[in-house]
Design an enzyme around this catalytic site. Structure first.
Site, PDB file in Angstrom:
ATOM      1  N   TYR A   1      42.851  31.522  32.122  1.00  0.00           N
ATOM      2  CA  TYR A   1      42.312  32.883  32.249  1.00  0.00           C
ATOM      3  C   TYR A   1      42.221  33.595  30.892  1.00  0.00           C
ATOM      4  O   TYR A   1      42.792  33.162  29.909  1.00  0.00           O
ATOM      5  CB  TYR A   1      43.039  33.704  33.287  1.00  0.00           C
ATOM      6  CG  TYR A   1      44.538  33.948  33.208  1.00  0.00           C
ATOM      7  CD1 TYR A   1      45.278  33.774  32.056  1.00  0.00           C
ATOM      8  CD2 TYR A   1      45.204  34.401  34.349  1.00  0.00           C
ATOM      9  CE1 TYR A   1      46.635  34.042  32.025  1.00  0.00           C
ATOM     10  CE2 TYR A   1      46.562  34.666  34.334  1.00  0.00           C
ATOM     11  CZ  TYR A   1      47.274  34.489  33.164  1.00  0.00           C
ATOM     12  OH  TYR A   1      48.615  34.760  33.140  1.00  0.00           O
ATOM     13  N   GLU A   2      41.453  34.645  30.863  1.00  0.00           N
ATOM     14  CA  GLU A   2      41.073  35.374  29.636  1.00  0.00           C
ATOM     15  C   GLU A   2      40.290  34.494  28.673  1.00  0.00           C
ATOM     16  O   GLU A   2      40.342  34.679  27.459  1.00  0.00           O
ATOM     17  CB  GLU A   2      42.310  35.956  28.929  1.00  0.00           C
ATOM     18  CG  GLU A   2      43.145  36.868  29.782  1.00  0.00           C
ATOM     19  CD  GLU A   2      42.325  37.900  30.538  1.00  0.00           C
ATOM     20  OE1 GLU A   2      41.326  38.383  29.989  1.00  0.00           O
ATOM     21  OE2 GLU A   2      42.681  38.219  31.674  1.00  0.00           O
TER      22      GLU A   2
END
Length: 575
Positions: free
Chosen positions: A432-433
């Site tokens: 994620y990110e």
């Protein structure tokens, strides 16, 4: 699960290794004195040890659940979150005008790492709120700041970010959520978002969503995206809560790990939203929050590494099996820690965790110096270090947690020991990110648009430390200097490639090679600061002798280009 916040390690790195004094000498952060920082770290560490760490297993064994449209948090999380909010840990860097501490991000980075190591699932909640606070401070109207920031900073409300849709993951420009003007300054937001961490919570009064959506007739792709504040409950002008907004949690994702953190599928059905920043400039505003989160994600990996390492060492110090070469000696423990291979694994855990932590804190210093001075060199340095801190920090988290399982042996594969939880929890941090591949592509593309000037400035700094060490620790200094030269040659190759796909083919190994050398630099600085052949020098010797040589393979891979990847046809790859 056993956990002790590494407060003394942070103090050493801040004082002796990563140049935090420069931050403290700026006018903006003059109040962040050594005594204040020490007190903050000590108190945060106590909260992590006594309040958060006991919740680690609760979240895994008793996950958040969705009941009648409401998310119910894991047992004990209410008291844990209360300690975080009342301690002011949500708002370490936030503007004091609205109730924040106004401390440097470097200090917040240390605190967030301790919180991640103690209980990652719960730490995700304030991390996202911190990012939302920063986005609002930079892009929201004064009226929106006055209404939302005090509540977010106090922890009464929490914040999320809503980017991903079923058809639009990393390609955010493919999103289809709509925002239609209501004619009164508000917008009707319609669409579905997935993977929304802490998208709902019974720990706070209100959940405030920053949602990316597209206005009518907006341009396709990222240029036509706007950002909106869409709260669960519409607040009145005095901050009290009004009617419920037209949004709901459709379901919670069933995940490999971080079970205590509810990951929601969110549905917005003409929900009332307010524009944040300018129309069609939503990505710029959201990137403020995302950049905050990127370093935070790297820190999560390092926190998990610390927790997994402590857990494994406790087991290794207790487990007796086989005859060891140190039996009957003062150095011996009579446990598996005496075995050479277990020693190798534990030393690798400690050395890699130190290297990743130093890189992340150095990135924090770059961000703080940018905020305090506006200097372009600091801005470039912070931007360059961010993908390294993110990707290397999460890779170290995965590697160290896997070693933790291995040290436990068969018991590591048994869920009751808790060793596997670290490995399951940390796995998402490399996704994620922006996946680690995306971080690396960003590094060799956007972060090298200066022709490698910033990368070479870092290499110059590494070589300067190596030159200093040649007089005191000649073998280590020479090894680090030679590695920096190899890194410089790989950097020159990267910047010479006009076709970006040639760089992308080796982006991840280049980032990992750079991190290996940078980690050696900080280990060497720690050894020089120690001043004698103490434990930090011995750990530096382990890293530089055994782990640093990996940079050669990484950088050889990095400079192969893309031709051989595409020489393998699609049919051959899928046969």
């Amino acid at each position: 699960m056993p956990y002790r916040a590494p407060v003394s390690e942070f103090s050493f790195l801040l004082d002796k290794v990563i140049g935090f004094k420069a931050v403290q000498e700026t006018e903006r952060f003059a109040e962040a004195s050594p005594d204040m920082v020490s007190a903050v770290l000590t108190e945060a560490g106590r909260m992590c040890d006594e309040v958060m760490a006991p919740l680690q297993r609760n979240g895994d064994l008793h996950p958040a659940v969705l009941e009648n449209g409401v998310v119910r948090s894991s047992k004990g999380y209410d008291e844990g979150y209360k300690a975080i909010a009342e301690g002011g840990w949500v708002a370490i860097t936030a503007d004091p005008e609205h109730g924040g501490m106004g401390l440097p991000l470097t200090v917040a980075t240390a605190v967030n790492e301790m919180m991640s190591g103690a209980c990652l699932s719960l730490q995700l909640n304030p991390l996202l709120t911190q990012g939302q606070i920063e986005a609002l401070e930079h892009h929201a109207s004064d009226e929106m700041k006055a209404l939302y920031l005090p509540k977010l900073i106090s922890g009464e409300w929490s914040g999320t970010m809503n980017l991903t849709e079923p058809q639009a993951g990393s390609d955010v420009g493919a999103l289809s959520s709509k925002a239609e003007p209501n004619g009164d300054g508000t917008y009707a937001i319609t669409g579905q978002k997935i993977y929304i961490s802490w998208g709902d919570s019974d720990l706070v009064e209100n959940v405030c969503h920053l949602v990316l959506a597209r206005l009518p007739d907006a341009a396709p792709g990222t240029k036509g995206i706007s950002l909106f504040m869409v709260p669960k409950y519409i607040p009145n002008e005095d901050g009290s809560l009004g009617e419920a907004n037209s949004l709901r949690v459709v379901s919670l994702e069933h995940k490999l790990g971080i079970h205590g953190s509810p990951t929601c599928v969110m549905e917005y059905d003409r929900a009332t939203g307010w524009l944040v920043g300018e129309e069609n400039k939503g990505m710029a505003a959201m990137f403020t929050m995302m950049n905050n989160a990127r370093l935070g994600v790297g820190i999560q990996g390092i926190g998990i590494a610390e927790g997994a390492m402590q857990h494994a060492i406790a087991y290794a110090m207790d487990r007796k099996q086989g005859r060891t070469p140190l039996d009957g000696t003062p150095e011996g423990t009579g446990t598996i820690l005496d075995h050479a291979d277990v020693r190798r694994m534990v030393a690798t855990m400690k050395a890699d965790t130190f290297a990743a932590r130093a890189i992340a804190l150095a990135c924090g210093v770059g961000i703080d110096m940018t905020a305090a001075t506006g200097d372009k060199a600091w801005t470039a340095r912070a931007a360059f270090l961010t993908p390294i801190a993110t990707a290397f920090g999460t890779e170290v988290g995965m590697r160290v947690s896997e070693l933790g399982v291995q040290i436990h042996g068969g018991m590591g594969f048994i869920e009751e020991t808790g060793a596997a939880q670290y490995s399951r929890d940390v796995r998402v941090t490399a996704i994620y990110e922006g996946t680690n591949g995306i971080q690396a592509m960003d590094m060799v593309a956007r972060k090298m648009m200066d022709g490698g000037e910033t990368a070479n400035a870092s290499i110059d700094e590494i070589e300067a430390t190596a030159e200093e060490a040649r007089a005191k620790l000649p073998d280590l200094g020479e090894a680090v200097w030679q590695s920096a030269e190899t890194l410089r040659e790989a950097t020159e190759w990267m910047t010479a490639q006009g076709e970006l796909n040639e760089r992308f083919a080796g982006a991840v190994p280049y980032l990992m090679g750079f991190a290996r050398v940078l980690g050696a630099h900080y280990h060497l600085k720690a050894a020089l600061a120690e001043g004698d052949n103490g434990p930090r020098t011995r750990l530096a010797r382990f890293y530089i002798t055994r782990l640093l040589p990996e940079h050669i393979g990484h950088l050889a891979h990095a400079t192969c280009g893309a031709e051989d990847l595409y020489a393998l046809t699609t049919d051959e790859l899928t046969a």
